[in-house]
Motif scaffolding. Structure first.
Motif, mmCIF file in Angstrom:
data_model
loop_
_atom_site.group_PDB
_atom_site.id
_atom_site.type_symbol
_atom_site.label_atom_id
_atom_site.label_comp_id
_atom_site.label_asym_id
_atom_site.label_seq_id
_atom_site.Cartn_x
_atom_site.Cartn_y
_atom_site.Cartn_z
ATOM 1 N N THR A 25 1.132 -1.251 0.055
ATOM 2 C CA THR A 25 0.209 0.008 -0.116
ATOM 3 C C THR A 25 0.857 1.401 -0.112
ATOM 4 N N VAL A 26 2.033 1.190 0.870
ATOM 5 C CA VAL A 26 2.770 2.432 0.810
ATOM 6 C C VAL A 26 3.453 2.406 -0.667
ATOM 7 N N SER A 29 1.279 3.906 -3.002
ATOM 8 C CA SER A 29 0.911 5.480 -2.919
ATOM 9 C C SER A 29 1.700 6.486 -3.737
ATOM 10 N N THR A 45 -2.115 6.389 2.482
ATOM 11 C CA THR A 45 -2.240 5.047 2.842
ATOM 12 C C THR A 45 -3.191 4.804 3.835
ATOM 13 N N THR A 52 3.680 3.975 9.352
ATOM 14 C CA THR A 52 4.193 4.342 8.045
ATOM 15 C C THR A 52 5.580 4.604 8.045
#
Length: 272
Positions: A25-26, A29, A45, A52
């Motif tokens: 997901t990071v 992004s 995110t 994070t």
């Protein structure tokens, strides 16, 4: 992850690993972005700031993310490019080019490269070295060179749309050697010359004593899709500003163009 979490995942019939999903997901992004601050990644995110930051540090340790301390931004790292260079699309450009690169590397006793344009930089997709010559190791597979240095980077930029060239010109220019062009007006004049003559000879601007000769490779519509180039000692490739082996390198590019066309036609036959 606790035992309860594991049981819950099994009951949900899912094989997702939460930490991996979060890391991906990071990475996702960053799509369409040159860089992001920690706060921007956190917002994009939906993860908390601490999580994070830990994910970004882990990705940095493994080369998937880099950190620009001056701008306080995170960017995608070299490991992403190395993986991307191995992706096969409608046709495997690298596989099609390797026989051509092997031929010219062995003929010239130099290092041959296949590269593509990506957001203002040139990315090396393939590098072939002839063991009887001096290996040029400045440009690794998956690595980049700045748009203002080297034969392939300048050549690939020269054939981009005017709006994209103008955007690149606003970026800071890196001087790898005293011969590197850092003046926008001079670089624009160089790009115009490249488009007119159809090749670029870059002398001593990536490393002193080394020269690169680059030519374009076009698709069936005439668009430049990549560059074939060779690099070696300056006396081997340049004499009074004129390139050696130019005709042979142009014929190698033409051979790759024929391979691309044949591959495209095969794809159409299969899917048509």
């Amino acid at each position: 992850m606790t035992t309860t979490d594991v049981i819950a995942e099994e009951k949900g019939n899912t094989h997702n690993v939460r930490a991996v999903t979060r890391a991906l997901t990071v990475l996702k992004s960053f799509v369409g972005k040159d860089g992001q601050t920690l706060a921007e990644v956190t917002v994009a995110t939906g993860l908390d700031k601490g999580t994070t930051r830990r994910l970004l540090l882990t990705l940095m340790d493994n080369g998937f993310v880099t950190h620009d301390a001056r701008a306080q931004q995170y960017r995608l790292g070299l490991a992403i490019r190395e993986l991307a260079a191995s992706v096969t699309g409608e046709f495997d450009l690298k596989a099609l080019a390797l026989p051509v690169l092997n031929d010219i590397a062995s003929e010239f006793h130099m290092t041959a490269f296949l590269s593509v344009y990506d957001k203002g930089d040139a990315v090396c997709l393939a590098r072939v070295h002839d063991m009887r010559g001096i290996e040029v190791h400045w440009w690794a597979i998956g690595g980049t060179l700045p748009f203002n240095c080297g034969g392939a980077p300048k050549l690939l930029l020269a054939y981009r749309p005017e709006s994209e060239i103008a955007k690149a010109m606003k970026r800071p220019m890196v001087a790898l050697t005293p011969k590197s062009i850092t003046d926008p007006a001079k670089l624009e004049a160089d790009l115009a010359r490249i488009r007119k003559r159809g090749w670029e000879l870059a002398v001593d601007d990536v490393a002193l004593g080394l020269t690169a000769l680059a030519v374009p490779v076009r698709d069936s519509q005439g668009n430049v899709v990549c560059s074939v180039s060779v690099a070696g000692l300056t006396p081997q490739l340049a004499s009074r500003g004129r390139p050696a082996y130019l005709d042979r390198l142009l014929s190698a590019a033409a051979e790759l163009e024929r391979r691309l066309k044949a591959s495209t036609m095969t794809q159409l036959d299969v899917t048509g």
